[in-house]
Scaffold this active site. Structure first.
Site, PDB file in Angstrom:
ATOM      1  N   ALA A  91       0.829  -1.151   0.019  1.00 55.42           N
ATOM      2  CA  ALA A  91      -0.003   0.039  -0.093  1.00 55.42           C
ATOM      3  C   ALA A  91       1.096   1.099   0.089  1.00 55.42           C
ATOM      4  O   ALA A  91       2.078   1.212   0.578  1.00 55.42           O
ATOM      5  CB  ALA A  91      -0.890  -0.107   1.155  1.00 55.42           C
TER       6      ALA A  91
ATOM      7  N   GLY B 110       0.626  -5.005   1.081  1.00 52.11           N
ATOM      8  CA  GLY B 110      -0.574  -5.026   0.230  1.00 52.11           C
ATOM      9  C   GLY B 110      -0.162  -5.959  -1.084  1.00 52.11           C
ATOM     10  O   GLY B 110      -1.150  -6.328  -1.648  1.00 52.11           O
TER      11      GLY B 110
ATOM     12  N   GLU C 150      -0.434  -9.436  -0.031  1.00 45.90           N
ATOM     13  CA  GLU C 150      -2.020  -9.702   0.211  1.00 45.90           C
ATOM     14  C   GLU C 150      -2.650  -9.675  -1.158  1.00 45.90           C
ATOM     15  O   GLU C 150      -3.585 -10.581  -1.375  1.00 45.90           O
ATOM     16  CB  GLU C 150      -2.470  -8.698   1.000  1.00 45.90           C
ATOM     17  CG  GLU C 150      -1.880  -8.801   2.331  1.00 45.90           C
ATOM     18  CD  GLU C 150      -2.069  -7.491   3.329  1.00 45.90           C
ATOM     19  OE1 GLU C 150      -1.793  -6.226   2.654  1.00 45.90           O
ATOM     20  OE2 GLU C 150      -2.658  -7.814   4.596  1.00 45.90           O
TER      21      GLU C 150
ATOM     22  N   GLU D 248       4.256  -4.890   7.788  1.00 41.95           N
ATOM     23  CA  GLU D 248       3.484  -3.836   8.278  1.00 41.95           C
ATOM     24  C   GLU D 248       3.992  -3.368   9.825  1.00 41.95           C
ATOM     25  O   GLU D 248       3.925  -2.065  10.256  1.00 41.95           O
ATOM     26  CB  GLU D 248       1.899  -4.078   8.253  1.00 41.95           C
ATOM     27  CG  GLU D 248       1.546  -3.840   6.886  1.00 41.95           C
ATOM     28  CD  GLU D 248       1.634  -5.122   5.978  1.00 41.95           C
ATOM     29  OE1 GLU D 248       2.404  -6.170   6.282  1.00 41.95           O
ATOM     30  OE2 GLU D 248       1.000  -5.302   4.972  1.00 41.95           O
TER      31      GLU D 248
HETATM   32  N1  DAK Z   1       4.612   3.146  -0.799  1.00 44.56           N
HETATM   33  C1  DAK Z   1       4.895   4.417  -1.545  1.00 44.56           C
HETATM   34  N2  DAK Z   1       5.965   4.406  -2.355  1.00 44.56           N
HETATM   35  C2  DAK Z   1       6.704   3.221  -2.556  1.00 44.56           C
HETATM   36  C3  DAK Z   1       6.358   2.011  -1.804  1.00 44.56           C
HETATM   37  C4  DAK Z   1       5.253   2.017  -1.059  1.00 44.56           C
HETATM   38  N3  DAK Z   1       4.810   0.865  -0.443  1.00 44.56           N
HETATM   39  N4  DAK Z   1       7.475   1.323  -2.235  1.00 44.56           N
HETATM   40  C5  DAK Z   1       8.276   1.955  -2.716  1.00 44.56           C
HETATM   41  N5  DAK Z   1       7.950   3.215  -3.079  1.00 44.56           N
HETATM   42  C6  DAK Z   1       8.560   4.157  -3.832  1.00 44.56           C
HETATM   43  C7  DAK Z   1       9.884   4.770  -3.315  1.00 44.56           C
HETATM   44  O1  DAK Z   1       9.262   5.813  -2.117  1.00 44.56           O
HETATM   45  C8  DAK Z   1      10.651   5.280  -4.194  1.00 44.56           C
HETATM   46  O2  DAK Z   1       9.848   6.746  -4.903  1.00 44.56           O
HETATM   47  P1  DAK Z   1      10.923   7.863  -4.995  1.00 44.56           P
HETATM   48  O3  DAK Z   1      11.647   8.056  -3.843  1.00 44.56           O
HETATM   49  O4  DAK Z   1      11.738   7.514  -6.172  1.00 44.56           O
HETATM   50  O5  DAK Z   1       9.720   9.015  -5.512  1.00 44.56           O
HETATM   51  C9  DAK Z   1      10.180   4.484  -5.435  1.00 44.56           C
HETATM   52  O6  DAK Z   1       9.074   3.690  -5.064  1.00 44.56           O
HETATM   53  C10 DAK Z   1      11.584   3.483  -5.712  1.00 44.56           C
HETATM   54  O7  DAK Z   1      11.622   2.653  -4.369  1.00 44.56           O
HETATM   55  P2  DAK Z   1      13.258   2.729  -3.531  1.00 44.56           P
HETATM   56  O8  DAK Z   1      14.017   3.710  -4.040  1.00 44.56           O
HETATM   57  O9  DAK Z   1      12.949   2.350  -2.039  1.00 44.56           O
HETATM   58  O10 DAK Z   1      13.595   1.432  -4.268  1.00 44.56           O
HETATM   59  P3  DAK Z   1      14.637   0.311  -3.623  1.00 44.56           P
HETATM   60  O11 DAK Z   1      14.871  -0.732  -4.599  1.00 44.56           O
HETATM   61  O12 DAK Z   1      15.785   1.064  -3.166  1.00 44.56           O
HETATM   62  O13 DAK Z   1      13.891  -0.568  -2.399  1.00 44.56           O
HETATM   63  C11 DAK Z   1      11.720  -1.577  -1.559  1.00 44.56           C
HETATM   64  C12 DAK Z   1      12.648  -1.212  -2.775  1.00 44.56           C
HETATM   65  C13 DAK Z   1      10.672  -2.462  -1.987  1.00 44.56           C
HETATM   66  C14 DAK Z   1      12.561  -2.608  -0.503  1.00 44.56           C
HETATM   67  C15 DAK Z   1      11.504  -0.280  -0.827  1.00 44.56           C
HETATM   68  O14 DAK Z   1      11.147   0.619  -2.005  1.00 44.56           O
HETATM   69  C16 DAK Z   1      10.441  -0.664   0.255  1.00 44.56           C
HETATM   70  O15 DAK Z   1      10.945  -1.102   1.347  1.00 44.56           O
HETATM   71  N6  DAK Z   1       9.332  -0.214  -0.008  1.00 44.56           N
HETATM   72  C17 DAK Z   1       8.305  -0.193   0.932  1.00 44.56           C
HETATM   73  C18 DAK Z   1       7.857  -1.726   1.284  1.00 44.56           C
HETATM   74  C19 DAK Z   1       6.872  -1.870   2.197  1.00 44.56           C
HETATM   75  O16 DAK Z   1       7.102  -1.628   3.474  1.00 44.56           O
HETATM   76  N7  DAK Z   1       5.743  -2.384   1.705  1.00 44.56           N
HETATM   77  C20 DAK Z   1       4.476  -2.515   2.823  1.00 44.56           C
HETATM   78  C21 DAK Z   1       3.745  -1.090   2.999  1.00 44.56           C
HETATM   79  S1  DAK Z   1       2.507  -1.309   4.046  1.00 44.56           S
HETATM   80  C22 DAK Z   1      -4.623  -1.579   6.394  1.00 44.56           C
HETATM   81  C23 DAK Z   1      -4.526  -1.672   4.899  1.00 44.56           C
HETATM   82  C24 DAK Z   1      -3.499  -1.806   4.488  1.00 44.56           C
HETATM   83  C25 DAK Z   1      -2.270  -2.050   4.826  1.00 44.56           C
HETATM   84  C26 DAK Z   1      -2.181  -1.982   6.039  1.00 44.56           C
HETATM   85  C27 DAK Z   1      -3.327  -1.742   6.876  1.00 44.56           C
HETATM   86  N8  DAK Z   1      -5.703  -1.539   7.363  1.00 44.56           N
HETATM   87  C28 DAK Z   1      -6.916  -1.157   6.548  1.00 44.56           C
HETATM   88  C29 DAK Z   1      -5.543  -1.678   8.607  1.00 44.56           C
HETATM   89  C30 DAK Z   1      -1.093  -2.361   3.784  1.00 44.56           C
HETATM   90  C31 DAK Z   1      -0.106  -1.953   4.170  1.00 44.56           C
HETATM   91  C32 DAK Z   1       1.277  -1.997   3.372  1.00 44.56           C
HETATM   92  O17 DAK Z   1       1.307  -2.711   2.420  1.00 44.56           O
END
Ligand code: DAK
Length: 258
Positions: free
Chosen positions: A63, A108, A111, A131
């Site tokens: 997400a 997400g 998921e 998360e």
């Molecule tokens: N959201 C927004 N932007 C993201 C992103 C994300 N999840 N993942 C990557 N990006 C963006 C980065 O910010 C970056 O943008 P710029 O800086 O270039 O503008 C671009 O994509 C490239 O990412 P990186 O520069 O970080 O690329 P790397 O190869 O260095 O790293 C990575 C890749 C996938 C390891 C890293 O980007 C990363 O850790 N991303 C976040 C992964 C993450 O934590 N995903 C889980 C998100 S939390 C709920 C409903 C839904 C949810 C929870 C609760 N409720 C209703 C209760 C869901 C939660 C989630 O999914």
């Protein structure tokens, strides 16, 4: 549509989450478009759907953290509902859905993949539920579908530690069915989809429904669900054509979805 692309090759639909600059992260626009495409999908013309991510680095990196970071409680609930609705539509879509996981499937993203019927992935795929590291719980089914797909103990380990796993480990725990070199992933997904599309669509749909519903039911009820699914096939022309071909020692004719 800006963020969701839908193409059709024969009976196979290919849905691509297309926001590569953010590694295909799911913001509310992406989720709304996903829901709308699923609502309007012609599941008679399309017999199998493949879901993948744009580019060769990410399926869906979760997400959108930037959007979520400023949500109020009410907005968070609304965002959660939107995602849950869209993912549930994937899960109960009448036709089978294959996730072709071509890179990061985090939060997400994992998921979304778990809402699909079948997951295959590329060698560079990475799976995880990060998360709790962000101070939230998995919210698009991650606390529920992961524990049903792999062992509850392993699901808890993944969720509690927020540590990612790579493709071979995902294969070992049964999160994915197969791992392919990146360049071969879509070919493999299409081959799998073609095999499903070649079978009798009414029987395939009834099987999906019976498996999904049966998993939620006690066995005595589930076998009745199966009996009803089985019985429903006998109202189809495809059942008669398929059995006739077998008895004539011929390959079945192209199924008509009737
Ligand atoms: N959201 C927004 N932007 C993201 C992103 C994300 N999840 N993942 C990557 N990006 C963006 C980065 O910010 C970056 O943008 P710029 O800086 O270039 O503008 C671009 O994509 C490239 O990412 P990186 O520069 O970080 O690329 P790397 O190869 O260095 O790293 C990575 C890749 C996938 C390891 C890293 O980007 C990363 O850790 N991303 C976040 C992964 C993450 O934590 N995903 C889980 C998100 S939390 C709920 C409903 C839904 C949810 C929870 C609760 N409720 C209703 C209760 C869901 C939660 C989630 O999914």
């Amino acid at each position: 549509m800006s963020y969701i692309q839908l193409e059709q090759e024969g009976y196979v639909g290919i849905l691509t989450v297309n926001r590569p600059k953010a590694l295909n992260a799911l913001n509310s626009e992406v989720l709304s478009e996903l829901e709308s495409v699923l609502d309007n999908l012609d599941t008679d013309a399309i017999r199998v759907l493949i879901i993948t991510g744009a580019g060769d680095k990410s399926f869906v990196a979760g997400a959108d953290i930037a959007e979520m970071s400023t949500l109020s409680k009410e907005e968070g609930e609304e965002f959660g509902r939107l995602g849950n609705r869209a993912f549930r539509k994937v899960e109960v879509l009448p036709i089978p859905v294959i996730a072709a996981v071509n890179g990061f499937a985090l939060g997400g993203g994992n998921e979304l993949a778990m809402s699909c019927d079948i997951r295959i992935c590329a060698e560079n795929a990475v799976f995880g539920q990060p998360e709790v590291g962000l101070g939230i719980t998995p919210g698009f089914g991650g606390t529920q579908r992961l524990a049903r797909l792999v062992s509850p103990g392993y699901a808890k380990q993944l969720v509690y530690t927020a540590k990612n796993i790579k493709a071979p480990e995902a294969l070992r725990i049964g999160l994915v069915n197969a791992v392919y070199p990146q360049a071969e992933l879509m070919g493999a997904a299409k081959k799998l989809a073609a095999a499903i599309a070649d079978a009798a669509p009414i029987a395939v749909r009834a099987s999906k429904k019976a498996i999904n519903e049966g998993l939620e039911q006690p066995m005595d009820v589930a076998i009745e669900t199966e009996a009803k699914a089985f019985g429903s096939c006998f109202e189809s022309e495809d059942q008669r054509a398929g059995m006739k071909a077998f008895l004539s020692k011929e390959k079945h004719p192209p199924y008509q979805n009737r």
